[in-house]
Each structure stands twice: as structure tokens, then as C-alpha cells.
Design a protein around this motif. Structure first.
Motif, PDB file in Angstrom:
ATOM      1  N   VAL A 163     -19.039  -5.758 111.363  1.00 39.59           N
ATOM      2  CA  VAL A 163     -19.035  -5.600 109.904  1.00 39.59           C
ATOM      3  C   VAL A 163     -20.328  -6.190 109.333  1.00 39.59           C
ATOM      4  CG1 VAL A 163     -17.827  -6.262 107.788  1.00 39.59           C
ATOM      5  CG2 VAL A 163     -16.517  -5.619 109.805  1.00 39.59           C
ATOM      6  N   LYS A 164     -20.767  -5.681 108.206  1.00 41.96           N
ATOM      7  CA  LYS A 164     -22.091  -6.047 107.699  1.00 41.96           C
ATOM      8  C   LYS A 164     -22.088  -7.204 106.704  1.00 41.96           C
ATOM      9  CE  LYS A 164     -23.865  -1.343 108.279  1.00 41.96           C
ATOM     10  NZ  LYS A 164     -24.639  -1.677 109.483  1.00 41.96           N
ATOM     11  N   ASN A 165     -20.892  -7.672 106.273  1.00 41.62           N
ATOM     12  CA  ASN A 165     -20.876  -8.706 105.236  1.00 41.62           C
ATOM     13  C   ASN A 165     -20.260 -10.007 105.744  1.00 41.62           C
ATOM     14  OD1 ASN A 165     -18.152  -8.121 105.336  1.00 41.62           O
ATOM     15  ND2 ASN A 165     -17.986  -7.449 103.219  1.00 41.62           N
ATOM     16  N   ASN A 166     -19.616 -10.761 104.843  1.00 43.24           N
ATOM     17  CA  ASN A 166     -19.099 -12.087 105.185  1.00 43.24           C
ATOM     18  C   ASN A 166     -18.104 -12.073 106.347  1.00 43.24           C
ATOM     19  OD1 ASN A 166     -16.103 -12.234 103.998  1.00 43.24           O
ATOM     20  ND2 ASN A 166     -17.346 -11.137 102.508  1.00 43.24           N
ATOM     21  N   HIS A 167     -17.458 -10.956 106.595  1.00 36.37           N
ATOM     22  CA  HIS A 167     -16.506 -10.897 107.713  1.00 36.37           C
ATOM     23  C   HIS A 167     -17.208 -11.144 109.050  1.00 36.37           C
ATOM     24  CE1 HIS A 167     -12.557  -9.659 106.066  1.00 36.37           C
ATOM     25  NE2 HIS A 167     -13.307  -9.300 105.018  1.00 36.37           N
TER      26      HIS A 167
ATOM     27  N   ASN B  39      -8.890  -5.246 111.632  1.00 39.77           N
ATOM     28  CA  ASN B  39      -9.893  -6.215 112.095  1.00 39.77           C
ATOM     29  C   ASN B  39     -10.232  -7.224 111.001  1.00 39.77           C
ATOM     30  OD1 ASN B  39     -11.363  -3.612 111.100  1.00 39.77           O
ATOM     31  ND2 ASN B  39     -12.931  -5.196 110.901  1.00 39.77           N
ATOM     32  N   TYR B  40     -10.120  -6.815 109.733  1.00 36.26           N
ATOM     33  CA  TYR B  40     -10.461  -7.716 108.637  1.00 36.26           C
ATOM     34  C   TYR B  40      -9.562  -8.948 108.608  1.00 36.26           C
ATOM     35  CZ  TYR B  40     -13.095  -3.660 107.031  1.00 36.26           C
ATOM     36  OH  TYR B  40     -13.977  -2.613 106.956  1.00 36.26           O
ATOM     37  N   GLY B  41      -8.405  -8.855 109.238  1.00 35.93           N
ATOM     38  CA  GLY B  41      -7.504  -9.994 109.281  1.00 35.93           C
ATOM     39  C   GLY B  41      -8.015 -11.160 110.103  1.00 35.93           C
ATOM     40  N   ILE B  42      -9.018 -10.919 110.930  1.00 36.09           N
ATOM     41  CA  ILE B  42      -9.569 -11.988 111.764  1.00 36.09           C
ATOM     42  C   ILE B  42     -10.124 -13.129 110.912  1.00 36.09           C
ATOM     43  CG2 ILE B  42     -11.494 -12.503 113.350  1.00 36.09           C
ATOM     44  CD1 ILE B  42     -10.869  -9.791 114.703  1.00 36.09           C
ATOM     45  N   ILE B  43     -10.469 -12.825 109.676  1.00 39.36           N
ATOM     46  CA  ILE B  43     -10.976 -13.872 108.803  1.00 39.36           C
ATOM     47  C   ILE B  43      -9.915 -14.931 108.529  1.00 39.36           C
ATOM     48  CG2 ILE B  43     -10.359 -12.945 106.513  1.00 39.36           C
ATOM     49  CD1 ILE B  43     -13.348 -13.488 105.731  1.00 39.36           C
ATOM     50  N   ASP B  44      -8.637 -14.588 108.714  1.00 42.88           N
ATOM     51  CA  ASP B  44      -7.569 -15.560 108.439  1.00 42.88           C
ATOM     52  C   ASP B  44      -7.659 -16.795 109.327  1.00 42.88           C
ATOM     53  OD1 ASP B  44      -6.491 -14.015 106.430  1.00 42.88           O
ATOM     54  OD2 ASP B  44      -4.873 -13.178 107.645  1.00 42.88           O
ATOM     55  N   THR B  45      -8.188 -16.654 110.528  1.00 41.15           N
ATOM     56  CA  THR B  45      -8.210 -17.803 111.443  1.00 41.15           C
ATOM     57  C   THR B  45      -9.447 -18.685 111.284  1.00 41.15           C
ATOM     58  OG1 THR B  45      -8.947 -16.240 113.163  1.00 41.15           O
ATOM     59  CG2 THR B  45      -6.657 -16.967 113.238  1.00 41.15           C
TER      60      THR B  45
ATOM     61  N   ALA C 139      -2.766  -8.934 111.756  1.00 39.41           N
ATOM     62  CA  ALA C 139      -3.234  -9.609 110.546  1.00 39.41           C
ATOM     63  C   ALA C 139      -3.745  -8.600 109.526  1.00 39.41           C
ATOM     64  CB  ALA C 139      -4.332 -10.605 110.884  1.00 39.41           C
ATOM     65  N   GLN C 140      -3.551  -8.914 108.265  1.00 34.03           N
ATOM     66  CA  GLN C 140      -3.967  -8.096 107.121  1.00 34.03           C
ATOM     67  C   GLN C 140      -3.542  -6.636 107.290  1.00 34.03           C
ATOM     68  OE1 GLN C 140      -7.545  -8.647 105.006  1.00 34.03           O
ATOM     69  NE2 GLN C 140      -7.617 -10.859 105.322  1.00 34.03           N
ATOM     70  N   ALA C 141      -2.257  -6.472 107.565  1.00 36.19           N
ATOM     71  CA  ALA C 141      -1.668  -5.133 107.617  1.00 36.19           C
ATOM     72  C   ALA C 141      -1.626  -4.526 106.217  1.00 36.19           C
ATOM     73  CB  ALA C 141      -0.266  -5.215 108.196  1.00 36.19           C
ATOM     74  N   VAL C 142      -1.534  -3.211 106.162  1.00 34.40           N
ATOM     75  CA  VAL C 142      -1.406  -2.486 104.894  1.00 34.40           C
ATOM     76  C   VAL C 142      -0.192  -1.573 105.001  1.00 34.40           C
ATOM     77  CG1 VAL C 142      -2.481  -0.873 103.275  1.00 34.40           C
ATOM     78  CG2 VAL C 142      -3.891  -2.550 104.482  1.00 34.40           C
ATOM     79  N   LYS C 143       0.773  -1.774 104.139  1.00 36.07           N
ATOM     80  CA  LYS C 143       2.005  -1.000 104.190  1.00 36.07           C
ATOM     81  C   LYS C 143       1.724   0.496 104.143  1.00 36.07           C
ATOM     82  CE  LYS C 143       6.370  -0.198 101.757  1.00 36.07           C
ATOM     83  NZ  LYS C 143       7.181  -0.529 100.558  1.00 36.07           N
ATOM     84  N   GLY C 144       2.289   1.191 105.117  1.00 39.19           N
ATOM     85  CA  GLY C 144       2.144   2.639 105.170  1.00 39.19           C
ATOM     86  C   GLY C 144       0.849   3.118 105.770  1.00 39.19           C
ATOM     87  N   LYS C 145      -0.057   2.183 106.151  1.00 41.63           N
ATOM     88  CA  LYS C 145      -1.365   2.599 106.668  1.00 41.63           C
ATOM     89  C   LYS C 145      -1.722   1.930 107.991  1.00 41.63           C
ATOM     90  CE  LYS C 145      -3.540   3.842 102.272  1.00 41.63           C
ATOM     91  NZ  LYS C 145      -4.689   3.616 101.348  1.00 41.63           N
TER      92      LYS C 145
END
Length: 437
Positions: free
Chosen positions: A268-272, A212-218, A201-207
Motif C-alpha cells: 500500500v502507498k500510504n500510512n498502512h 489487508n487493511y486490518g493489519i494496522i490494528d496490531t 481483521a477489518q471485515a466489511v459486511k457483505g463484501k
């Protein structure tokens, strides 16, 4: 004693399933026919309370009954307001065939057919190196990202939320039968199910092939889990299917707590981190995982609330973003949903306060004036979607219900209950609040 019983019996009228429908109620519930609940009808909490003001009882009993009638007045008012919309949504949901992540794929995904895939919203091609790794532009959503899996999951949450709400209103198990088709497609059937992880989830092309930030999608699976809680006692919901679905959510909860991305997101320290916690709490509630629920209560009290909230009730890390208004709303929604899920009579998070005075009520009191009158917002407007917030935020209704705040309820009531902007929907995982009350 007889007088006390009279007061409480009268109050129970407002939580009978009859306020939801003029049809019939689920098996095992009391019924009462109510013929004229018009969707646009307004209701004052004080008017419900005044209906019982002439009853005589000891002071403590009167106070308890007063609190009950106020809360049920808010729930009844919300039910009347949303009934027409929800039943219309249920008509739509009854015509929908299951669509899972196996119906779409991206060549940029490093996962397989059953692996959820999305791309980080704020990453764009580098003008200096168009074929190279993407670069970050905070707050600006790249419209060319792959979002089909996310859209399918949001669609699932809409379907299940509508069907569960309609079942709650009517007791008609046809809504449960339809919901089971979707639940089995996503979580049981080998050909169409989603693997219980978010490695891609929340992949970044070339990187990154996933972050882990993609976990917010669920977060959009929370209303699916809550909808199942509402529906699973229906006679058409066979125990074997229910057990299999819960098995999926249990496996995913385990992944959230033990995998590298899950642990990273937790820290993570914020909304995530808030959204990690509300997911774990929601799925643990479905699976009746009491130790996990207990751990989330501790985390809310010792980590999330004290570390994210400022002394004035704001969320400083959200306010520092390029979309501070939207992020402040989003995180407060998440915090209040956590209180709604986790609070018990013996451990009421709505009443919890840290030693230095931080509480969810402080957060609600801080943000509410900017929701009631957006012109009072003192920071710069959000770089995107400034005009689309607020809508009927869950924190307004849940907070009004918890604290009997008529003004918060009145503001929630007049805001948009059916937003159509994709970004707003993506950041509004609770769209059927009545199944949470």
C-alpha cells in the motif's frame, strides 16, 4: 585523557537508573539515589549542557559530550514529567486480570475463537439497501462495528507499557511477574491465545471476511514487544516463557511477510505500509532477527520515505484524506518510530536523506508549526476528531531527542499525555515513550 573521562563521567549521571527512581535499580546496573524528582518539575536542555560548560577538553570531545548531555537532558526531563503518571498506571495494571480475544466474539466473524476480528471503520449500512453490503464513508467511523478484540489489544498494550515503564523506573520485579500473566494469556496458553495472523481483521459486511487493511490494528502489539525487551532480563522471566512468546511474534512476522494480506499491506502507498513496516521492525527487534531489521532499513530508505513524502516534507496521500491533520500526524509518528527502532550508530536513519533532499527531519520541520499553532493549518478541518488533535505525539519527543530541538520538546511537554478519546488512543500506539528511549 583524564579531562575527557571527567566530562563523560559527569554526563553518565543523567542516564543512571537513579533518575528513574529513589528506590533501587535492576540487577547489574549502577545505582545513585536521587531524592527530589517531582513530576511537574521542568528541565531545560541548555541548563543540563551548561552544567558541564566549564570542563576543558579537545573540541571533538567537548562536542560529543555536549550532544550526550543535551540528549540525556531531554530524557531526564521526560522521565521527571511522566514518572507520577506511569507509576499510577502501574498501580492500575497490577490489579488487572488478563483479557484476550477469546473473551468476546461476534456472529459476523468468519474466524474461530482464537482469531482476531474487527470491522472496517468507515463502512456503514446502505440507506438504499439496509440489509445489503456496507458502503464506504471515508473518515466517518461506524459506532456499531465490532471493536471488542481491538479494545482488548489496546488494553494489553496499556498494561504492558505501564508495567514495563514501572519496572524501568524501580527495578521491582513484581511488575514483570504481573506482565508475564498477560503475555502468557495472549501468546502461550492454548485456551486463551490469539492465532498469529490477521485473516479476519477489518471485515466489511457483505463484501469481505477480512482485509489487508486490518493489519494496522496490531500496531498496538509494538509496545507489548518493546515492553518485553525491557523486562525479559529480569530473573522472574524464565527463558522458556520468553522463547514461547518470541515464537509467537516470529510466526506473526512471518505471516506479515508471506501471506496474501501481509504482502498486500506491505505494498500500500500510504500510512498502512508505514504501519506494516513498524510492526515488522518492532517484532524483529524483539526476536533479534537482524536480516529482517536490515530489510526494513532498506525499505525505509528506498520505498517508504521517498515515495510517501513530498518535496516540502508533507505526506500528499494523507493530506488528500477527509482527516488530513490526523492522518499527517499519524504517519509522521509512524515514520519517526521506524527511525527510533531501526537506527544504529553505523546506519542512523535520523540522518538519512534521499538524493532529492527528503528526510525525516524535513517531515518534522514541515508539520511542527501546525502542531505548535493549529490555527496555521491551511487545509479544511478533519471531518471527525478535529478538536482532539494534537496530543503528546511521539514524533515530538523522539525528534527532539534526535536533533536536540528544545522547542519540539517544550511543545510535547505541554500537550496531553493521557488522552481519553478512543479514536485518539487507537491512533496513538506509543503511549509509554520512555521504554523506547
Amino acid at each position: 585523557m583524564k579531562v575527557i573521562f571527567s566530562v563523560l563521567s559527569a554526563a553518565v549521571i543523567y542516564i543512571s537508573p537513579a533518575v528513574f527512581t529513589n528506590d533501587y535499580s535492576p540487577a547489574g546496573r549502577d545505582t545513585l539515589t536521587v531524592q527530589s524528582l517531582e513530576p511537574a518539575q521542568s528541565i531545560s536542555v541548555s541548563s543540563v549542557q551548561n552544567e558541564f560548560s566549564s570542563q576543558k577538553a579537545p573540541d571533538s570531545a567537548v562536542q560529543n559530550a555536549s550532544d550526550l548531555t543535551q540528549k540525556e537532558g531531554i530524557i531526564k526531563g521526560a522521565t521527571i514529567l511522566l514518572r507520577k503518571q506511569i507509576l499510577a498506571e502501574a498501580v492500575w495494571a497490577m490489579t488487572q486480570k488478563p483479557v484476550t480475544i477469546t473473551d468476546a466474539s461476534s456472529p459476523r466473524s468468519a474466524g474461530g475463537k482464537h482469531d482476531f476480528f474487527s470491522e472496517a471503520d468507515y463502512f456503514w449500512p446502505d440507506p438504499k439497501n439496509p440489509d445489503g453490503p456496507y458502503i464506504n464513508r471515508d473518515g466517518l467511523t461506524n459506532p456499531d462495528n465490532f471493536v471488542e478484540h481491538r479494545k482488548a489489544m489496546i488494553r494489553l498494550s496499556k498494561v504492558i507499557g505501564a508495567l514495563a515503564s514501572a519496572y524501568q523506573f524501580t527495578g521491582d520485579e513484581k511488575y514483570v511477574t504481573q506482565a508475564i500473566l498477560h503475555l502468557k494469556a495472549w501468546f502461550v496458553n492454548p485456551e486463551t491465545l490469539m492465532n498469529p495472523n490477521l485473516n479476519f481483521a477489518q471485515a466489511v459486511k457483505g463484501k469481505f471476511t477480512g482485509r489487508n487493511y486490518g493489519i494496522i490494528d496490531t500496531i498496538h502489539l509494538m509496545e507489548v514487544a518493546q515492553g518485553m525487551i525491557v523486562m525479559e532480563k529480569a530473573s522472574v522471566f524464565d527463558p522458556q516463557t520468553a522463547s514461547a512468546i518470541k515464537g509467537w511474534f516470529s510466526a506473526y512476522t512471518n505471516w506479515l511477510n508471506t501471506s496474501k494480506p501481509g504482502i498486500q499491506e506491505k505494498m500500500v502507498k500510504n500510512n498502512h505500509a508505514t504501519c506494516w513496516a513498524i510492526q515488522v521492525a518492532s517484532f524483529a527487534k524483539l526476536c533479534n532477527d537482524q536480516p529482517m531489521l536490515d530489510s526494513m532499513r532498506v525499505r525505509y530508505k528506498t520505498v517508504l520515505l521517498p515515495n510517501q513524502m513530498g518535496a516540502d516534507g508533507s505526506f500528499p496521500l494523507e493530506m488528500a484524506r477527509t482527516k488530513p491533520y490526523g492522518y499527517a500526524i499519524f504517519n509522521l509518528d509512524a515514520m519517526t518510530v521506524l527511525c527510533q527502532i531501526l537506527s544504529t550508530p553505523s546506519d542512523n536513519l535520523w540522518e538519512f536523506k534521499t538524493a532529492d533532499g527528503k528526510s525525516i527531519k524535513l517531515g518534522l520541520s514541515y508539520l511542527y508549526p501546525f502542531i505548535a499553532d493549529k490555527s496555521k493549518w491551511s487545509l479544511k478541518p478533519d471531518v471527525m476528531y478535529w478538536e482532539n488533535w494534537p496530543v503528546a505525539q511521539p514524533f515530538l519527543l523522539f525528534g527532539a531527542n534526535a536533533y536536540q530541538e528544545e522547542a519540539w520538546y517544550a511543545t510535547w511537554k505541554k500537550l496531553d499525555h493521557n488522552p481519553q478519546v478512543v479514536e485518539v488512543i487507537r491512533n496513538l500506539p506509543i503511549r509509554h515513550p520512555l521504554i523506547w528511549l
